[in-house]
Design a protein around this motif. Sequence first.
Motif, PDB file in Angstrom:
ATOM      1  N   SER A  10       0.811  -1.206   0.000  1.00 44.80           N
ATOM      2  CA  SER A  10       0.000   0.000   0.000  1.00 44.80           C
ATOM      3  C   SER A  10       0.853   1.269   0.000  1.00 44.80           C
ATOM      4  O   SER A  10       1.955   1.302   0.547  1.00 44.80           O
ATOM      5  N   PHE A  59      -7.856  -1.726  10.501  1.00 42.37           N
ATOM      6  CA  PHE A  59      -8.390  -2.803   9.670  1.00 42.37           C
ATOM      7  C   PHE A  59      -7.355  -3.867   9.316  1.00 42.37           C
ATOM      8  O   PHE A  59      -7.647  -5.068   9.351  1.00 42.37           O
ATOM      9  N   CYS A  60      -6.159  -3.446   8.954  1.00 43.44           N
ATOM     10  CA  CYS A  60      -5.174  -4.398   8.406  1.00 43.44           C
ATOM     11  C   CYS A  60      -4.816  -5.479   9.417  1.00 43.44           C
ATOM     12  O   CYS A  60      -4.319  -5.194  10.496  1.00 43.44           O
ATOM     13  N   PRO A  61      -5.073  -6.743   9.065  1.00 45.43           N
ATOM     14  CA  PRO A  61      -4.791  -7.837   9.987  1.00 45.43           C
ATOM     15  C   PRO A  61      -3.346  -8.327   9.927  1.00 45.43           C
ATOM     16  O   PRO A  61      -2.983  -9.272  10.602  1.00 45.43           O
ATOM     17  N   HIS A  62      -2.518  -7.641   9.119  1.00 47.27           N
ATOM     18  CA  HIS A  62      -1.155  -8.128   8.905  1.00 47.27           C
ATOM     19  C   HIS A  62      -0.071  -7.199   9.448  1.00 47.27           C
ATOM     20  O   HIS A  62       1.110  -7.407   9.172  1.00 47.27           O
ATOM     21  N   VAL A  91       0.822  -4.163   8.765  1.00 43.77           N
ATOM     22  CA  VAL A  91       1.611  -3.406   7.785  1.00 43.77           C
ATOM     23  C   VAL A  91       1.854  -1.964   8.253  1.00 43.77           C
ATOM     24  O   VAL A  91       2.920  -1.397   8.014  1.00 43.77           O
ATOM     25  N   VAL A 149      -0.193  -8.283   1.791  1.00 42.45           N
ATOM     26  CA  VAL A 149      -0.586  -9.482   1.048  1.00 42.45           C
ATOM     27  C   VAL A 149      -0.891  -9.125  -0.409  1.00 42.45           C
ATOM     28  O   VAL A 149      -1.725  -8.251  -0.678  1.00 42.45           O
ATOM     29  N   CYS A 166      -4.282  -7.979  -2.078  1.00 41.37           N
ATOM     30  CA  CYS A 166      -5.241  -7.553  -1.054  1.00 41.37           C
ATOM     31  C   CYS A 166      -5.553  -6.076  -1.292  1.00 41.37           C
ATOM     32  O   CYS A 166      -4.657  -5.286  -1.579  1.00 41.37           O
ATOM     33  N   ARG A 167      -6.822  -5.714  -1.185  1.00 40.18           N
ATOM     34  CA  ARG A 167      -7.228  -4.308  -1.320  1.00 40.18           C
ATOM     35  C   ARG A 167      -8.105  -3.887  -0.140  1.00 40.18           C
ATOM     36  O   ARG A 167      -8.903  -2.964  -0.246  1.00 40.18           O
ATOM     37  N   GLY A 168      -7.943  -4.612   0.954  1.00 38.69           N
ATOM     38  CA  GLY A 168      -8.809  -4.367   2.099  1.00 38.69           C
ATOM     39  C   GLY A 168      -8.753  -2.937   2.601  1.00 38.69           C
ATOM     40  O   GLY A 168      -9.788  -2.299   2.811  1.00 38.69           O
ATOM     41  N   CYS A 169      -7.559  -2.419   2.804  1.00 33.71           N
ATOM     42  CA  CYS A 169      -7.465  -1.073   3.376  1.00 33.71           C
ATOM     43  C   CYS A 169      -7.966  -0.027   2.384  1.00 33.71           C
ATOM     44  O   CYS A 169      -8.551   0.985   2.780  1.00 33.71           O
ATOM     45  N   TYR A 175      -1.765   1.137  -4.574  1.00 33.58           N
ATOM     46  CA  TYR A 175      -0.826   0.035  -4.369  1.00 33.58           C
ATOM     47  C   TYR A 175       0.338   0.071  -5.338  1.00 33.58           C
ATOM     48  O   TYR A 175       0.134   0.176  -6.550  1.00 33.58           O
TER      49      TYR A 175
HETATM   50  S1  SF4 Z   1      -3.599  -4.324   1.291  1.00 35.18           S
HETATM   51 FE1  SF4 Z   1      -4.328  -5.732   2.867  1.00 35.18          FE
HETATM   52  S2  SF4 Z   1      -2.459  -6.554   3.824  1.00 35.18           S
HETATM   53 FE2  SF4 Z   1      -1.872  -4.731   2.659  1.00 35.18          FE
HETATM   54  S3  SF4 Z   1      -1.917  -3.045   4.129  1.00 35.18           S
HETATM   55 FE3  SF4 Z   1      -3.940  -3.120   3.143  1.00 35.18          FE
HETATM   56  S4  SF4 Z   1      -5.239  -4.435   4.448  1.00 35.18           S
HETATM   57 FE4  SF4 Z   1      -3.076  -4.764   5.015  1.00 35.18          FE
END
Ligand code: SF4
Length: 67
Positions: free
Chosen positions: A7, A23-26, A28, A46, A49-52, A63
Amino acid sequence: MAKNWYSIIDYDKCNGCLTCYSFCPHGVFETRSDGKPLVAHPESCVELCRGCQKVCPTGAISYFGDK
Ligand code: SF4
Ligand code: SF4
């Protein structure tokens, strides 16, 4: 993990809500001294991943590696 996806925060758009950080479970993100998020651990992001990005209310997240 290969580092071809992580990101990027547009600080002109970011309002510092830290929704992405929460939000990010990793793990970052960390926080900067001004309270805005820092992409401190891009190696933990990840691929694809586009969660954030989805939860960011201001469209500040893009990204590296996105085509
Ligand atoms: S894309 Fe996913 S893993 Fe990467 S920072 Fe955002 S939520 Fe976290
Ligand atoms: S969710 Fe978006 S606006 Fe909120 S802190 Fe993250 S990048 Fe900034």
